[in-house]
Design an enzyme around this catalytic site. Sequence first.
Site, PDB file in Angstrom:
ATOM      1  N   SER A  62       0.834  -1.202   0.000  1.00 44.98           N
ATOM      2  CA  SER A  62       0.000   0.000   0.000  1.00 44.98           C
ATOM      3  C   SER A  62       0.873   1.258   0.000  1.00 44.98           C
ATOM      4  CB  SER A  62      -0.929   0.014   1.227  1.00 44.98           C
ATOM      5  OG  SER A  62      -0.185  -0.107   2.415  1.00 44.98           O
ATOM      6  N   THR A 193     -39.806  25.505 -12.269  1.00 45.11           N
ATOM      7  CA  THR A 193     -40.085  24.154 -11.776  1.00 45.11           C
ATOM      8  C   THR A 193     -40.260  23.319 -13.041  1.00 45.11           C
ATOM      9  OG1 THR A 193     -42.478  24.451 -11.716  1.00 45.11           O
ATOM     10  CG2 THR A 193     -41.278  25.000  -9.704  1.00 45.11           C
ATOM     11  N   HIS A 194     -39.848  22.084 -12.979  1.00 41.81           N
ATOM     12  CA  HIS A 194     -39.902  21.206 -14.175  1.00 41.81           C
ATOM     13  C   HIS A 194     -39.148  21.828 -15.352  1.00 41.81           C
ATOM     14  CE1 HIS A 194     -43.210  19.087 -12.060  1.00 41.81           C
ATOM     15  NE2 HIS A 194     -43.557  20.318 -11.713  1.00 41.81           N
ATOM     16  N   SER A 321     -13.637  23.945 -28.943  1.00 39.59           N
ATOM     17  CA  SER A 321     -13.836  22.663 -29.611  1.00 39.59           C
ATOM     18  C   SER A 321     -12.693  22.463 -30.604  1.00 39.59           C
ATOM     19  CB  SER A 321     -15.173  22.671 -30.352  1.00 39.59           C
ATOM     20  OG  SER A 321     -15.162  21.740 -31.413  1.00 39.59           O
ATOM     21  N   LYS A 327     -17.134  27.434 -30.720  1.00 38.07           N
ATOM     22  CA  LYS A 327     -17.579  26.866 -29.439  1.00 38.07           C
ATOM     23  C   LYS A 327     -16.818  27.399 -28.241  1.00 38.07           C
ATOM     24  CE  LYS A 327     -20.245  24.109 -28.674  1.00 38.07           C
ATOM     25  NZ  LYS A 327     -20.218  22.656 -28.810  1.00 38.07           N
ATOM     26  N   ASN A 329     -17.071  25.957 -24.443  1.00 37.15           N
ATOM     27  CA  ASN A 329     -17.774  24.932 -23.659  1.00 37.15           C
ATOM     28  C   ASN A 329     -17.501  25.073 -22.154  1.00 37.15           C
ATOM     29  OD1 ASN A 329     -18.710  23.730 -26.064  1.00 37.15           O
ATOM     30  ND2 ASN A 329     -16.789  22.580 -26.270  1.00 37.15           N
ATOM     31  N   GLU A 334     -19.035  21.254 -16.218  1.00 33.74           N
ATOM     32  CA  GLU A 334     -19.454  19.885 -16.568  1.00 33.74           C
ATOM     33  C   GLU A 334     -18.691  18.851 -15.747  1.00 33.74           C
ATOM     34  OE1 GLU A 334     -20.856  19.967 -21.164  1.00 33.74           O
ATOM     35  OE2 GLU A 334     -18.771  20.424 -20.797  1.00 33.74           O
ATOM     36  N   TYR A 361      -9.614  -6.367  12.939  1.00 35.12           N
ATOM     37  CA  TYR A 361      -8.903  -5.898  11.755  1.00 35.12           C
ATOM     38  C   TYR A 361      -8.819  -7.011  10.723  1.00 35.12           C
ATOM     39  CZ  TYR A 361      -5.486  -4.125   8.507  1.00 35.12           C
ATOM     40  OH  TYR A 361      -4.878  -3.714   7.347  1.00 35.12           O
ATOM     41  N   GLN A 366      -7.320  -2.209   4.275  1.00 37.02           N
ATOM     42  CA  GLN A 366      -6.329  -1.414   3.535  1.00 37.02           C
ATOM     43  C   GLN A 366      -6.963  -0.754   2.308  1.00 37.02           C
ATOM     44  OE1 GLN A 366      -2.151  -2.760   3.268  1.00 37.02           O
ATOM     45  NE2 GLN A 366      -2.563  -3.003   1.092  1.00 37.02           N
TER      46      GLN A 366
HETATM   47  N1  ARG Z   1      -1.281  -1.193   5.388  1.00 32.01           N
HETATM   48  C1  ARG Z   1      -2.202  -1.712   6.371  1.00 32.01           C
HETATM   49  C2  ARG Z   1      -3.561  -1.016   6.187  1.00 32.01           C
HETATM   50  O1  ARG Z   1      -3.614  -0.019   5.590  1.00 32.01           O
HETATM   51  C3  ARG Z   1      -1.703  -1.459   7.731  1.00 32.01           C
HETATM   52  C4  ARG Z   1      -2.183  -2.384   8.764  1.00 32.01           C
HETATM   53  C5  ARG Z   1      -1.679  -3.741   8.523  1.00 32.01           C
HETATM   54  N2  ARG Z   1      -1.949  -4.598   9.620  1.00 32.01           N
HETATM   55  C6  ARG Z   1      -1.788  -5.927   9.532  1.00 32.01           C
HETATM   56  N3  ARG Z   1      -2.028  -6.612  10.561  1.00 32.01           N
HETATM   57  N4  ARG Z   1      -1.476  -6.497   8.400  1.00 32.01           N
HETATM   58  O2  ARG Z   1      -4.581  -1.489   6.676  1.00 32.01           O
END
Ligand code: ARG
Length: 501
Positions: A62, A193-194, A321, A327, A329, A334, A361, A366
């Site tokens: 992560s 309205t509408h 455009s 154009k 835009n 948007e 947990y 994650q």
């Molecule tokens: N990168 C993990 C998360 O975002 C951190 C916690 C990980 N904990 C574990 N017991 N593997 O959730």
Amino acid sequence: MPAGASKFYQTPALGHARWGFLLERAPTCRKTSCRMKKASPVSRSGRFSSGPGGDAAKFTESISFDRRLWRHDLMGSIAHATMLGGISVLTKVEAKRIIRALEAIGEDIEAGRFDWDESLEDVHMNLEAELTRREPAGAKLHAGRSRNDQVALDTRMWLRDEIVDLEEELRSLQQALVVLAQANDDVIIPGYTHLQRAQPVYFAHHLLAYVEMVERDRERLLDAFSRVNVCPLGSGALAGSTLPLDRKKVAVILGFEDRQGRPVVSQNSMDAVSDRDFAVEFCFVVSLLGVHLSRLAEDIILWSSSEFDFIRIADAYTTGSSLMPQKKNPDIAELARGKSARLVGNLVSLLTLLKGLPMTYNRDLQEDKEPLFGSADTIRATVRLTDAMLRHTSVNAAACAAAASDAALLATDLADYLVGQKVPFREAHHLVGEVVALAEKTTKPLDQLTLKELQGVSRKFKPDALEVFDLKQALAKRTAIGSPGTKEVKKQLRRWAKRLD
Ligand code: ARG
């Protein structure tokens, strides 16, 4: 600023001269240029001979997205080290050395001198490994702590900062709406309205409707803040610790305090490491805000079309455009409308992620970060761009006046006139319906009918009946609170200008 936030940025609790550097909330975590090292699996515990390699490492890492939590992770570690020093798990000297090393790491990350290692999975392990490399006592820091309470802490601290910044940006957006409304406070447009012309309103009244919506969003955001601002550290993996942790001390250092300045800590370790309701709540609040902004964007898009031509958006907030030279835009508006889809999608992702998760947990959690980060980034960009676009938009008063001069907008006022003549409203509605039909048949605008023609429908129409079609008078007559009346709208403009000052 919400309770907990102000103290957070000024806390002297650590009494460490350079601590202030980490407390600055400049969003440099996003600007920091981060270099990534190639994955090189390392041994992380006595039980495993190696960490996951190759595809598995890629699948589980992560660090590519959670490294933006680095500042908060360091702050949490500094607070934890201080507390461990206080309960003699670390000596004072060790605590000091660890804190100094953590700060030095922060400075390196800030300066783009830090190599993130994918094989170390996440931001917590990267920073702890680097700490231990620089300072052997760092190996003692994780006592009484798990990544499970650590990640909950980091995410809450990060989100707290986002909320504080977003709240300020929302006030600025409200100001932009009020400024545009004030600059055009005598402009009248048809209300719809509408999407059919209905009754006349001040342009300012229409904009102030969005100020009210955003105000409720702001209130929801601040309310959510109080549930984000709860310190989970000390919950451990799920069942706390046998060490005599001083959780309140950590909470105070990190600014987890209520309005009375009392530390706020989570009350159940299993809940603290496993729920992400605070993130869901934030995602909901910004989804609804995004939906409100999508409606504003839609009005801006319609108003800037040739058909309406009520407003001109500055060139910088439009695009051309590639094919059609004429154009212009409204792409910013948007996209402001379109971005709300992501916000709703992220909310649904998070809710679905949490559904049916067993205590406590699970690594699934994650997956909370990308939707949460994505929603925060998306809403903040949308708010800032909408704000800037409004400040670069002008009103075409002539086109508004032409549209508002449609006498049919005052058909209801004509029915109200008959009510003043003691005609029951249902009957008045019917009679004015006949008048409208007559106008259509004779191809005359409603206000061009003669008194004779009106009296042909009902003798209740007196010579003053045609005065109903004086637009200024019609708006002056709307005196009830919250109506688009001349005095009431001025009063609301003053109220908002003062409130947002
Ligand atoms: N990168 C993990 C998360 O975002 C951190 C916690 C990980 N904990 C574990 N017991 N593997 O959730």
